[in-house]
Design a protein around this motif. Structure first.
Motif, PDB file in Angstrom:
ATOM      1  N   SER A  14       0.928  -1.188   0.120  1.00  0.00           N
ATOM      2  CA  SER A  14      -0.117  -0.081   0.141  1.00  0.00           C
ATOM      3  C   SER A  14       1.008   1.411   0.045  1.00  0.00           C
ATOM      4  CB  SER A  14      -0.990   0.003   1.169  1.00  0.00           C
ATOM      5  OG  SER A  14      -1.649   1.176   1.435  1.00  0.00           O
ATOM      6  N   LYS A  15       1.949   1.258   0.796  1.00  0.00           N
ATOM      7  CA  LYS A  15       2.859   2.421   1.009  1.00  0.00           C
ATOM      8  C   LYS A  15       3.502   2.611  -0.578  1.00  0.00           C
ATOM      9  CE  LYS A  15       3.577   2.208   6.002  1.00  0.00           C
ATOM     10  NZ  LYS A  15       4.591   2.120   6.918  1.00  0.00           N
ATOM     11  N   ASP A  16       3.969   1.634  -1.151  1.00  0.00           N
ATOM     12  CA  ASP A  16       4.770   1.617  -2.313  1.00  0.00           C
ATOM     13  C   ASP A  16       3.819   2.310  -3.376  1.00  0.00           C
ATOM     14  OD1 ASP A  16       6.904   0.678  -1.371  1.00  0.00           O
ATOM     15  OD2 ASP A  16       6.611  -1.497  -2.079  1.00  0.00           O
ATOM     16  N   ALA A  17       2.234   1.829  -3.345  1.00  0.00           N
ATOM     17  CA  ALA A  17       1.459   2.218  -4.524  1.00  0.00           C
ATOM     18  C   ALA A  17       1.333   3.907  -4.092  1.00  0.00           C
ATOM     19  CB  ALA A  17       0.279   1.661  -4.207  1.00  0.00           C
ATOM     20  N   PHE A  18       1.066   4.243  -2.649  1.00  0.00           N
ATOM     21  CA  PHE A  18       1.295   5.717  -2.606  1.00  0.00           C
ATOM     22  C   PHE A  18       2.258   6.414  -2.912  1.00  0.00           C
ATOM     23  CE2 PHE A  18      -2.206   4.622   0.552  1.00  0.00           C
ATOM     24  CZ  PHE A  18      -3.236   5.651  -0.100  1.00  0.00           C
ATOM     25  N   PHE A  19       3.582   5.940  -2.792  1.00  0.00           N
ATOM     26  CA  PHE A  19       4.889   6.712  -3.290  1.00  0.00           C
ATOM     27  C   PHE A  19       4.809   6.486  -4.593  1.00  0.00           C
ATOM     28  CE2 PHE A  19       6.957   5.348   0.773  1.00  0.00           C
ATOM     29  CZ  PHE A  19       7.064   6.937   1.228  1.00  0.00           C
ATOM     30  N   ALA A  20       4.410   5.772  -5.582  1.00  0.00           N
ATOM     31  CA  ALA A  20       4.242   5.600  -7.005  1.00  0.00           C
ATOM     32  C   ALA A  20       3.556   6.699  -7.468  1.00  0.00           C
ATOM     33  CB  ALA A  20       3.848   4.394  -7.492  1.00  0.00           C
ATOM     34  N   GLU A  24       4.446   9.989  -9.813  1.00  0.00           N
ATOM     35  CA  GLU A  24       3.844  10.628 -10.861  1.00  0.00           C
ATOM     36  C   GLU A  24       3.327  11.813 -10.981  1.00  0.00           C
ATOM     37  OE1 GLU A  24       0.092   8.935 -13.769  1.00  0.00           O
ATOM     38  OE2 GLU A  24       1.056   7.549 -12.292  1.00  0.00           O
ATOM     39  N   ILE A  25       2.498  12.334  -9.873  1.00  0.00           N
ATOM     40  CA  ILE A  25       2.086  13.508  -9.592  1.00  0.00           C
ATOM     41  C   ILE A  25       3.081  14.860  -9.572  1.00  0.00           C
ATOM     42  CG2 ILE A  25       1.035  15.283  -8.208  1.00  0.00           C
ATOM     43  CD1 ILE A  25      -0.851  12.569  -7.173  1.00  0.00           C
ATOM     44  N   SER A  26       4.230  14.673  -8.957  1.00  0.00           N
ATOM     45  CA  SER A  26       5.538  15.273  -8.917  1.00  0.00           C
ATOM     46  C   SER A  26       5.982  15.307 -10.303  1.00  0.00           C
ATOM     47  CB  SER A  26       6.445  14.712  -8.033  1.00  0.00           C
ATOM     48  OG  SER A  26       5.920  14.576  -6.590  1.00  0.00           O
ATOM     49  N   GLN A  27       6.295  14.300 -11.051  1.00  0.00           N
ATOM     50  CA  GLN A  27       6.751  14.431 -12.338  1.00  0.00           C
ATOM     51  C   GLN A  27       5.819  15.387 -13.224  1.00  0.00           C
ATOM     52  OE1 GLN A  27       7.181  10.340 -13.645  1.00  0.00           O
ATOM     53  NE2 GLN A  27       8.997  10.168 -12.565  1.00  0.00           N
ATOM     54  N   ASP A  28       4.405  15.136 -13.076  1.00  0.00           N
ATOM     55  CA  ASP A  28       3.699  15.961 -13.838  1.00  0.00           C
ATOM     56  C   ASP A  28       3.731  17.463 -13.329  1.00  0.00           C
ATOM     57  OD1 ASP A  28       2.604  13.874 -14.981  1.00  0.00           O
ATOM     58  OD2 ASP A  28       0.950  13.691 -13.722  1.00  0.00           O
TER      59      ASP A  28
END
Length: 61
Positions: A14-20, A24-28
């Motif tokens: 779950s934590k890994d999914a949030f980091f991903a 993605e949002i940060s890259q955007d």
């Protein structure tokens, strides 16, 4: 695998999914407005979390 180990594995996934998602949002944000904007936004979000300003979901209109 014990229940505690399985629970930890689920929590890690779950934590890994949030980091991903955050990555993605940060890259955007970087692509659209640059690194300073992205970092400032994430710092501001951390401050809001620390001060309980976003502890409840926002009201939807």
């Amino acid at each position: 695998m014990t229940q505690a180990q399985q629970s930890r594995t689920d929590e890690d996934a779950s934590k890994d999914a949030f980091f991903a998602r955050i990555a993605e949002i940060s890259q955007d944000m970087i692509a659209a407005h640059g690194k300073d904007f992205a970092m400032g936004t994430l710092v501001l979000a951390a401050r809001w979390i620390a001060s309980d300003k976003i502890s409840e979901p926002p009201a939807r209109h």
